[in-house]
Write a protein that holds these residues in place. Sequence first.
Motif, PDB file in Angstrom:
ATOM      1  N   ARG B  58     -44.681  33.625   9.913  1.00  0.00           N
ATOM      2  CA  ARG B  58     -43.614  34.061   9.073  1.00  0.00           C
ATOM      3  C   ARG B  58     -44.179  35.249   8.294  1.00  0.00           C
ATOM      4  N   ILE B  59     -43.273  36.477   8.184  1.00  0.00           N
ATOM      5  CA  ILE B  59     -43.895  37.661   7.697  1.00  0.00           C
ATOM      6  C   ILE B  59     -42.595  38.255   6.932  1.00  0.00           C
ATOM      7  N   ASN B  60     -42.920  39.056   6.125  1.00  0.00           N
ATOM      8  CA  ASN B  60     -41.959  40.101   5.413  1.00  0.00           C
ATOM      9  C   ASN B  60     -41.460  41.075   6.302  1.00  0.00           C
ATOM     10  N   SER B  61     -40.318  41.170   6.730  1.00  0.00           N
ATOM     11  CA  SER B  61     -39.655  42.101   7.742  1.00  0.00           C
ATOM     12  C   SER B  61     -39.378  43.371   7.049  1.00  0.00           C
ATOM     13  N   CYS B  62     -39.344  43.265   5.728  1.00  0.00           N
ATOM     14  CA  CYS B  62     -39.220  44.650   4.940  1.00  0.00           C
ATOM     15  C   CYS B  62     -40.289  45.733   5.035  1.00  0.00           C
ATOM     16  N   LEU B  63     -41.776  44.977   5.407  1.00  0.00           N
ATOM     17  CA  LEU B  63     -42.880  45.613   5.305  1.00  0.00           C
ATOM     18  C   LEU B  63     -43.435  45.647   6.907  1.00  0.00           C
ATOM     19  N   ALA B  64     -42.532  45.650   7.898  1.00  0.00           N
ATOM     20  CA  ALA B  64     -42.791  45.783   9.183  1.00  0.00           C
ATOM     21  C   ALA B  64     -42.111  46.699   9.861  1.00  0.00           C
ATOM     22  N   LEU B  65     -42.739  47.659  10.426  1.00  0.00           N
ATOM     23  CA  LEU B  65     -41.969  48.681  10.831  1.00  0.00           C
ATOM     24  C   LEU B  65     -41.554  48.457  12.542  1.00  0.00           C
ATOM     25  N   ALA B  66     -40.310  48.609  12.668  1.00  0.00           N
ATOM     26  CA  ALA B  66     -39.715  47.829  13.718  1.00  0.00           C
ATOM     27  C   ALA B  66     -40.374  48.449  15.201  1.00  0.00           C
ATOM     28  N   LEU B  67     -40.690  49.763  15.307  1.00  0.00           N
ATOM     29  CA  LEU B  67     -41.202  50.246  16.389  1.00  0.00           C
ATOM     30  C   LEU B  67     -42.841  49.512  16.632  1.00  0.00           C
ATOM     31  N   SER B  68     -43.177  49.032  15.789  1.00  0.00           N
ATOM     32  CA  SER B  68     -44.558  48.406  15.762  1.00  0.00           C
ATOM     33  C   SER B  68     -44.528  46.996  16.444  1.00  0.00           C
ATOM     34  N   TYR B  69     -43.338  46.292  16.544  1.00  0.00           N
ATOM     35  CA  TYR B  69     -42.972  45.127  17.016  1.00  0.00           C
ATOM     36  C   TYR B  69     -42.248  45.192  18.223  1.00  0.00           C
ATOM     37  N   ASP B  70     -42.287  46.330  19.087  1.00  0.00           N
ATOM     38  CA  ASP B  70     -41.442  46.478  20.265  1.00  0.00           C
ATOM     39  C   ASP B  70     -42.119  45.182  21.250  1.00  0.00           C
ATOM     40  N   GLY B  71     -41.034  44.483  21.682  1.00  0.00           N
ATOM     41  CA  GLY B  71     -41.419  43.567  22.824  1.00  0.00           C
ATOM     42  C   GLY B  71     -41.441  41.938  22.101  1.00  0.00           C
ATOM     43  N   ALA B  72     -41.679  41.931  20.628  1.00  0.00           N
ATOM     44  CA  ALA B  72     -41.822  40.802  19.757  1.00  0.00           C
ATOM     45  C   ALA B  72     -40.427  39.691  19.712  1.00  0.00           C
ATOM     46  N   GLU B  73     -41.043  38.573  19.556  1.00  0.00           N
ATOM     47  CA  GLU B  73     -40.014  37.544  19.539  1.00  0.00           C
ATOM     48  C   GLU B  73     -39.883  37.144  18.144  1.00  0.00           C
ATOM     49  N   VAL B  74     -38.591  37.314  17.809  1.00  0.00           N
ATOM     50  CA  VAL B  74     -38.386  37.008  16.191  1.00  0.00           C
ATOM     51  C   VAL B  74     -37.257  35.908  16.224  1.00  0.00           C
ATOM     52  N   LEU B  75     -37.535  35.089  15.219  1.00  0.00           N
ATOM     53  CA  LEU B  75     -36.614  33.999  14.840  1.00  0.00           C
ATOM     54  C   LEU B  75     -35.912  34.225  13.552  1.00  0.00           C
TER      55      LEU B  75
END
Lengths: 352, 165
Positions: B58-75
């Motif tokens: 679990r993370i705060n998606s507001c403090l996650a830069l989208a580009l940094s999560y390229d390829g990630a699995e999100v629920l």
Amino acid sequence: MNTFEYVRPATVQEAVAAASKPGAAYLAAGTNLLDLMKGGVTRPNRLVDISRLPDLDGIEDLPDGGVQIGALVRNADLAHNQAFARRFPAVAEALLSGASAQLRNAATVGGNLLQRTRCAYFYDLASSCNKRDPGSGCGARGGDNRLHAVIGCSDSCIATHPSDFCVPLVALDAIVEVEGRAGRRRIPLETFHRLPGDTPERESVLEPGEMIVAVRLPPEAAHFAARARFLKVRERTSYAFAVVSAAAALRLENGMIVEARLALGGVALKPWRAREAELLLAGARADMPLFRRVAEAALAEAKPSGDNGFKIELARRIVVRALALALAGTPERVPALPGSLFASVPGEVIHA
Amino acid sequence: MSISMTLTVNGVKRTVELDDPRTTLLDLLRERLALTGTKKGCDRGQCGACTVIVEGRRINSCLALALSYDGAEVLTIEGVAQGDRLHPVQKAFLDHDGLQCGFCTPGQIMSAIGLIQEAQVGDDPERVREGMSGNLCRCAAYQGITEAVMEAQKALGGPARREVA
């Protein structure tokens, strides 16, 4: 938020080269940086995303008995690493007392060291701040400054360093390993952060482009595992920065203290190691009068920088209590409320 | 300059052309993928309304830069029920009145799912409260939330505890 160029280097060397340009910033989890960028407090023109660099997310035992923590290890992974928490319980307790579970799942070791102050005047673009805008003045001086620093302040800045994690680390002689254009070097955490002086905009001894690659704890740091605690006063029970905090660690032989470590958080612009106070503990028999003398010594040079004189007495009492908790022994498991004043404690220690 | 990135969201692979590097994971989910179940509360990592599970955490998606999560699995909250069958955490929130206005609830539920997977709290309500303290509820449904998390944890196989700290 200003716009920026986004680059994702494949190696540490590429990252250092990309971040050596003026205006570049490293991005790891971004839990502090993106918040600052949203507020326009920092405006990097290039983000160097190091979050996927290989080989920086391990917790490794070193041949000398120390441990090396990769810069990209997440706070939660370090705190919940069983072997690490057993050897360095005050570090685990400090980590778990900080932020929220979501932030601990993201935030990194390197990022924790480099997080910026939480001074409201630093965050508020309408206020003057010598750290954000050198030469503009300090809004906190003469402002709302009850939570500001009481040690190592200057006319230009009275902010504090917000980290909990750094407090036990500095007590345990942690070493910061950095890589820059000139190669790798190791810096004691105690000298890694700078006091404000007249250049509060320079917060650490890092050169432009230099990147934290690891934090090391020496083998001696594990000698305190049986009696090491972190204690933190905050304005709500959980998910709040420290008003003041302390890490205390004792090594006893035959009822006598043979070695002690003590550091404070929330009192200065760096995690504050109380070396002279430690000397009073070494070779002494542990009791409350001794702990009170130690607390006096630890805060000997403290001075209010505004409406925050209460923090000095508060810090003394937290030192006494952290030492008393350390003397009582590290609990089997980090308490439900890590670092909390509200954890139940046997005896009179609770009123220290 | 537009950058192409891919996410697997609730089991479905999604490719997004990002023309602005500033996009957070939260904004990408809400504005580009129309998954508005994830809420934007403070947008500064203080309230937990934007909590999602990324690569099992679990993370705060507001403090996650989208580009940094390229390829990630999100629920996200949209992916937790099985058709009309609620996730045990969703059901427990209803059974225990773990909400009033409901704005924080998607974040609360994603945080609770993450907390149960982390398996650190055992059956100690104090540890549950501490573990859920990153999710604010302005209606103050905390009592019901704590009970819901405890019950859902039981429903999902009991309080496990993996590690010491």
